[in-house]
Design a protein around this motif. Structure first.
Motif, short mmCIF file in Angstrom:
data_model
loop_
_atom_site.label_atom_id
_atom_site.label_comp_id
_atom_site.label_asym_id
_atom_site.label_seq_id
_atom_site.Cartn_x
_atom_site.Cartn_y
_atom_site.Cartn_z
N ALA A 119 0.82 -1.21 0.00
CA ALA A 119 0.00 0.00 0.00
C ALA A 119 0.86 1.27 0.00
CB ALA A 119 -0.94 -0.01 1.21
N GLY A 120 2.19 1.10 0.03
CA GLY A 120 3.09 2.25 -0.07
C GLY A 120 3.67 2.76 1.23
N ALA A 121 3.52 2.00 2.31
CA ALA A 121 4.06 2.43 3.60
C ALA A 121 5.45 1.85 3.83
CB ALA A 121 3.14 1.98 4.74
N ILE A 122 6.22 2.56 4.62
CA ILE A 122 7.49 2.04 5.13
C ILE A 122 7.13 1.35 6.45
CG2 ILE A 122 9.75 2.63 6.11
CD1 ILE A 122 9.68 5.11 4.22
N VAL A 123 7.51 0.08 6.58
CA VAL A 123 7.10 -0.70 7.75
C VAL A 123 8.29 -1.00 8.64
CG1 VAL A 123 6.05 -2.85 8.52
CG2 VAL A 123 5.22 -1.74 6.44
N LEU A 124 8.11 -0.75 9.92
CA LEU A 124 9.09 -1.08 10.95
C LEU A 124 8.45 -2.14 11.85
CD1 LEU A 124 10.01 2.58 11.95
CD2 LEU A 124 11.18 1.13 10.30
N MET A 125 9.17 -3.21 12.11
CA MET A 125 8.62 -4.26 12.98
C MET A 125 9.72 -4.88 13.81
SD MET A 125 7.54 -7.16 10.17
CE MET A 125 7.43 -8.55 11.26
N PRO A 126 9.35 -5.65 14.83
CA PRO A 126 10.37 -6.26 15.69
C PRO A 126 11.33 -7.15 14.89
CG PRO A 126 8.19 -6.59 16.61
CD PRO A 126 8.00 -6.03 15.24
N ALA A 127 12.57 -7.18 15.33
CA ALA A 127 13.55 -8.07 14.72
C ALA A 127 13.27 -9.50 15.14
CB ALA A 127 14.96 -7.66 15.16
N GLU A 128 13.44 -10.41 14.22
CA GLU A 128 13.24 -11.83 14.52
C GLU A 128 14.57 -12.43 14.94
OE1 GLU A 128 10.73 -14.12 11.78
OE2 GLU A 128 10.48 -12.22 10.69
#
Length: 103
Positions: free
Chosen positions: A30-39
């Motif tokens: 959808a065009g967002a920059i996503v930040l998420m927890p590191a695995e």
């Protein structure tokens, strides 16, 4: 796509990592920059867990909004802390239910 993409930080228990991946893919498309927890694929110490928790708060600082992935279960201590932090810093917080596999 907007001139400057929205930055979204995904929060939630690592038990829901598959759901987080699905949400991340959807937001990215959808065009967002996503930040998420590191695995992590190995056990981590309490000290490392604390460092990773602080790093995730910095991800929230960078984000325009926060999406919490949860399967309708009790929200744990770390995710609660992240939600409270996001709200205290004025970030909008939304919740996403089951998106992968069985609920």
């Amino acid at each position: 796509m907007p001139e400057r993409p929205e930055i979204v930080c995904i929060c939630g228990s690592m038990r829901f990592i598959e759901d987080m991946r699905v949400v991340s893919q959807s937001l990215t498309l959808a065009g967002a920059i996503v930040l998420m927890p590191a695995e992590m694929d190995t056990p981590i110490t309490d000290e490392q867990k604390a460092v990773l928790g602080e790093l995730h708060l910095r991800r929230i600082d960078l984000a325009n909004r926060v999406v919490v992935v949860n399967r309708g279960e009790r929200i744990g201590e770390f995710t609660t802390r992240e939600i409270e932090y996001a709200r205290a810093t004025g970030k909008p917080v939304t919740f996403v239910g089951p998106v992968y596999g069985d609920a």
